[in-house]
Enzyme design. Sequence first.
Site, short mmCIF file in Angstrom:
data_model
loop_
_atom_site.label_atom_id
_atom_site.label_comp_id
_atom_site.label_asym_id
_atom_site.label_seq_id
_atom_site.Cartn_x
_atom_site.Cartn_y
_atom_site.Cartn_z
N CYS A 157 0.83 -1.20 0.00
CA CYS A 157 0.00 0.00 0.00
C CYS A 157 0.88 1.27 0.00
O CYS A 157 1.47 1.59 -1.02
CB CYS A 157 -0.99 -0.03 1.16
SG CYS A 157 -2.36 1.14 0.97
N HIS A 160 -3.54 -4.99 0.58
CA HIS A 160 -3.00 -5.41 1.87
C HIS A 160 -3.02 -6.94 1.98
O HIS A 160 -3.96 -7.51 2.54
CB HIS A 160 -3.82 -4.79 3.01
CG HIS A 160 -3.49 -3.38 3.29
ND1 HIS A 160 -2.53 -3.01 4.23
CD2 HIS A 160 -3.94 -2.22 2.76
CE1 HIS A 160 -2.44 -1.69 4.26
NE2 HIS A 160 -3.28 -1.19 3.37
N GLU A 204 -1.47 -8.87 3.90
CA GLU A 204 -1.46 -9.36 5.29
C GLU A 204 -2.86 -9.48 5.86
O GLU A 204 -3.06 -10.20 6.86
CB GLU A 204 -0.59 -8.44 6.16
CG GLU A 204 -1.23 -7.14 6.62
CD GLU A 204 -1.33 -6.06 5.54
OE1 GLU A 204 -1.87 -4.97 5.84
OE2 GLU A 204 -0.86 -6.31 4.41
#
Length: 243
Positions: free
Chosen positions: A118, A219, A221
């Site tokens: 990001c 993102h 994660e």
Amino acid sequence: MSGASVGGAPIVGITAYAERARWGEAWEMRAALLPWEYVEAVARAGGMPVLLPPVAAEGGATAGLDALVLAGGGDIAPDRYGAAPADATAGVDPGRDASEFALFEEALGRRLPVLGVCRGLQVMNVARGGTLHQHLPDVVGGNGHRKRTAVFDPHTVRVAPGSRTAGILGRTELEVPTYHHQGLDTLGEGLVATAWAEDGIVEAVEFTGEPRALGVQWHPEMGDDPSLFRWLVAEARSARSER
């Protein structure tokens, strides 16, 4: 000289926030912090995560690291890419900017694997002379990249067939968790776009001549696809063996 290791695990530095935080029954003060999902993603991929707070360094900040994650966060100071701040630009932290731009250059200089997430993708682009759209709704006419406050809603990403990004992800179309209001405009020198949202916004880049550097606008994660972090840790092991 190779990086230190814990149980053979590559050491993966993750850039952290400097924010006011609250914990316990009474503590509230400025802290170095990071969403736990980054830590889990690196650890599950076989790496040892280490938080890197945004502090000034004269060099050597990546010593001991085998890879670097440039994490998400607030907006980059627009003067870094020759623009005046837009009304919607927020969360600018010049100290964090300085720290992360220096870390990125040092990591490339040491040929460490780097994953930009990001904001991290945007740092990579600006560091190579690229520019940013400061508020995507003004560009694409909608809120598809940040639909709700503090919610990582999904959208579709199309990946260039045959790209390194597609090889890592194992597919050319996927749903990704996203939360951003800025995006890449002009690409920096040596960057190649390899994924796009349906509205045409760049969602991933690779570097010509830097096969161990990759950035994504979403993102990973926050999702259930570990492929990018597995790639990073595998590259970290390989890079460490070469030093």
